[in-house]
Every structure is written in C-alpha cells, then in structure tokens.
Motif scaffolding. Structure first.
Motif, PDB file in Angstrom:
ATOM      1  N   ASN A  10       0.800  -1.224   0.000  1.00 39.28           N
ATOM      2  CA  ASN A  10       0.000   0.000   0.000  1.00 39.28           C
ATOM      3  C   ASN A  10       0.835   1.277   0.000  1.00 39.28           C
ATOM      4  N   TYR A  11       2.132   1.169  -0.263  1.00 36.38           N
ATOM      5  CA  TYR A  11       2.910   2.371  -0.481  1.00 36.38           C
ATOM      6  C   TYR A  11       2.712   2.800  -1.926  1.00 36.38           C
ATOM      7  N   LYS A  12       3.025   4.011  -2.231  1.00 33.21           N
ATOM      8  CA  LYS A  12       2.826   4.555  -3.571  1.00 33.21           C
ATOM      9  C   LYS A  12       3.499   3.666  -4.621  1.00 33.21           C
ATOM     10  N   GLY A  13       2.732   3.263  -5.626  1.00 30.19           N
ATOM     11  CA  GLY A  13       3.257   2.471  -6.719  1.00 30.19           C
ATOM     12  C   GLY A  13       3.255   0.971  -6.495  1.00 30.19           C
ATOM     13  N   THR A  14       2.739   0.492  -5.370  1.00 39.57           N
ATOM     14  CA  THR A  14       2.762  -0.949  -5.104  1.00 39.57           C
ATOM     15  C   THR A  14       1.407  -1.615  -5.308  1.00 39.57           C
ATOM     16  N   GLY A  15       0.369  -0.863  -5.562  1.00 36.80           N
ATOM     17  CA  GLY A  15      -0.967  -1.448  -5.690  1.00 36.80           C
ATOM     18  C   GLY A  15      -1.662  -1.476  -4.342  1.00 36.80           C
ATOM     19  N   ILE A  16      -2.971  -1.536  -4.391  1.00 39.66           N
ATOM     20  CA  ILE A  16      -3.762  -1.479  -3.161  1.00 39.66           C
ATOM     21  C   ILE A  16      -4.147  -2.889  -2.719  1.00 39.66           C
ATOM     22  N   LEU A  17      -3.889  -3.181  -1.466  1.00 42.17           N
ATOM     23  CA  LEU A  17      -4.263  -4.460  -0.860  1.00 42.17           C
ATOM     24  C   LEU A  17      -5.241  -4.201   0.266  1.00 42.17           C
ATOM     25  N   GLN A  18      -6.017  -5.195   0.594  1.00 46.60           N
ATOM     26  CA  GLN A  18      -6.937  -5.062   1.714  1.00 46.60           C
ATOM     27  C   GLN A  18      -6.163  -5.204   3.017  1.00 46.60           C
ATOM     28  N   MET A  19      -6.510  -4.379   3.978  1.00 48.81           N
ATOM     29  CA  MET A  19      -5.844  -4.372   5.268  1.00 48.81           C
ATOM     30  C   MET A  19      -6.786  -4.899   6.346  1.00 48.81           C
ATOM     31  N   VAL A  20      -6.193  -5.497   7.387  1.00 47.30           N
ATOM     32  CA  VAL A  20      -6.952  -6.091   8.487  1.00 47.30           C
ATOM     33  C   VAL A  20      -6.490  -5.442   9.784  1.00 47.30           C
ATOM     34  N   GLY A  21      -7.451  -4.980  10.570  1.00 45.99           N
ATOM     35  CA  GLY A  21      -7.130  -4.393  11.863  1.00 45.99           C
ATOM     36  C   GLY A  21      -6.817  -5.463  12.896  1.00 45.99           C
ATOM     37  N   PHE A  22      -6.123  -5.073  13.937  1.00 45.15           N
ATOM     38  CA  PHE A  22      -5.787  -6.004  15.017  1.00 45.15           C
ATOM     39  C   PHE A  22      -7.059  -6.433  15.741  1.00 45.15           C
ATOM     40  N   PRO A  23      -7.100  -7.683  16.186  1.00 47.59           N
ATOM     41  CA  PRO A  23      -8.292  -8.159  16.896  1.00 47.59           C
ATOM     42  C   PRO A  23      -8.462  -7.464  18.240  1.00 47.59           C
ATOM     43  N   LYS A  24      -9.690  -7.380  18.688  1.00 50.86           N
ATOM     44  CA  LYS A  24      -9.976  -6.744  19.973  1.00 50.86           C
ATOM     45  C   LYS A  24      -9.756  -7.704  21.139  1.00 50.86           C
ATOM     46  N   GLU A  25      -9.894  -9.002  20.875  1.00 47.51           N
ATOM     47  CA  GLU A  25      -9.685 -10.006  21.915  1.00 47.51           C
ATOM     48  C   GLU A  25      -8.214  -9.991  22.337  1.00 47.51           C
ATOM     49  N   ASP A  26      -7.972  -9.834  23.619  1.00 46.88           N
ATOM     50  CA  ASP A  26      -6.620  -9.616  24.135  1.00 46.88           C
ATOM     51  C   ASP A  26      -5.656 -10.761  23.826  1.00 46.88           C
ATOM     52  N   SER A  27      -6.077 -12.010  24.022  1.00 46.08           N
ATOM     53  CA  SER A  27      -5.160 -13.136  23.805  1.00 46.08           C
ATOM     54  C   SER A  27      -4.780 -13.266  22.331  1.00 46.08           C
ATOM     55  N   LEU A  28      -5.713 -13.062  21.430  1.00 50.57           N
ATOM     56  CA  LEU A  28      -5.424 -13.127  20.002  1.00 50.57           C
ATOM     57  C   LEU A  28      -4.570 -11.944  19.561  1.00 50.57           C
ATOM     58  N   ARG A  29      -4.834 -10.780  20.118  1.00 51.91           N
ATOM     59  CA  ARG A  29      -4.045  -9.569  19.830  1.00 51.91           C
ATOM     60  C   ARG A  29      -2.576  -9.792  20.228  1.00 51.91           C
ATOM     61  N   LYS A  30      -2.353 -10.449  21.382  1.00 54.00           N
ATOM     62  CA  LYS A  30      -0.992 -10.724  21.831  1.00 54.00           C
ATOM     63  C   LYS A  30      -0.285 -11.702  20.890  1.00 54.00           C
TER      64      LYS A  30
ATOM     65  N   PHE B  65       6.273  -2.203  20.313  1.00 53.00           N
ATOM     66  CA  PHE B  65       5.135  -1.878  19.455  1.00 53.00           C
ATOM     67  C   PHE B  65       3.840  -2.128  20.199  1.00 53.00           C
ATOM     68  N   ALA B  66       2.994  -1.121  20.217  1.00 54.49           N
ATOM     69  CA  ALA B  66       1.658  -1.252  20.790  1.00 54.49           C
ATOM     70  C   ALA B  66       0.671  -0.815  19.705  1.00 54.49           C
ATOM     71  N   PRO B  67      -0.087  -1.759  19.160  1.00 57.60           N
ATOM     72  CA  PRO B  67      -0.984  -1.399  18.061  1.00 57.60           C
ATOM     73  C   PRO B  67      -2.107  -0.463  18.502  1.00 57.60           C
ATOM     74  N   SER B  68      -2.432   0.466  17.617  1.00 59.88           N
ATOM     75  CA  SER B  68      -3.553   1.374  17.847  1.00 59.88           C
ATOM     76  C   SER B  68      -4.720   0.920  16.989  1.00 59.88           C
ATOM     77  N   LYS B  69      -5.804   1.658  17.033  1.00 56.67           N
ATOM     78  CA  LYS B  69      -6.948   1.291  16.199  1.00 56.67           C
ATOM     79  C   LYS B  69      -6.650   1.513  14.724  1.00 56.67           C
ATOM     80  N   TYR B  70      -5.574   2.208  14.416  1.00 56.91           N
ATOM     81  CA  TYR B  70      -5.181   2.462  13.025  1.00 56.91           C
ATOM     82  C   TYR B  70      -4.121   1.489  12.516  1.00 56.91           C
ATOM     83  N   SER B  71      -3.597   0.638  13.367  1.00 57.05           N
ATOM     84  CA  SER B  71      -2.575  -0.339  12.972  1.00 57.05           C
ATOM     85  C   SER B  71      -3.226  -1.451  12.163  1.00 57.05           C
TER      86      SER B  71
END
Length: 104
Positions: free
Chosen positions: A13-33, A44-50
C-alpha cells in the motif's frame, strides 16, 4: 485513508505498489498478543489504526465467499464477498523478506 502494513519490511500500500486489503488487530486480548508476538516489533503497541495486509495471511485464514441458499430451489450458492473476512482465530503466518534476526 490508505493504511500501510505494520509488519517489518512490508511495503504494501505504499505509492506504486498497488492497493491491498488491510486487516485491523483483533480486539480479543489473547489473540491480539499472538499477532504482536508473530509480528515481532520491539516496543510496538498497536492502535486502532494499525493494520496488517492480506499478504501475511494463508488462504485458509481468509474467507472470500459466503454461502447462501436459493429459496426456490433449495440449492446452496457460494456468493463472493466484496471484502474478504478473516477467520475467527486467524493469525498472520506469512512473512517474506522478514529480517533474519526476527525470524523464528
């Protein structure tokens, strides 16, 4: 807004690489870890924009179709989704060009 992937050395998703679908981090704590552990970014601590791009998920972790039933015939129909879905407990597993010091 165009997101970029938080995985080290991923240039999706950087300029010139084509657009891919992105997935946000899960809200469930164990899966997020688990996601944070496999991505291996120091302090690294993911935000809602990661986001993580679709390139890091295996085909069996991605659902691109949904099943529906034709009411008239009773047949099962596979309908393509506009945006794919990640399976409930899916974790990113594909890491190309990952730094060797981070590889497991």
């Amino acid at each position: 807004m165009v997101y970029t992937c938080v995985v080290p050395n991923c240039n999706s998703n950087y300029k010139g690489t084509g657009i891919l679908q992105m997935v946000g981090f899960p809200k469930e704590d164990s899966l997020r870890k688990k996601w944070m552990q496999v991505i291996s970014r120091k302090d690294f601590a993911p935000s809602k924009y990661s986001k993580v791009c679709e390139l890091h998920f295996s085909d069996d972790a991605i659902r691109r179709y949904t099943e529906a039933y034709d009411e008239k015939t009773g047949e099962k129909i596979c309908v393509p989704l506009k945006r794919f879905r990640i399976q409930n407990l899916a974790v990113p597993t594909i890491f190309k060009d990952f730094p060797t010091y981070l590889s497991h």
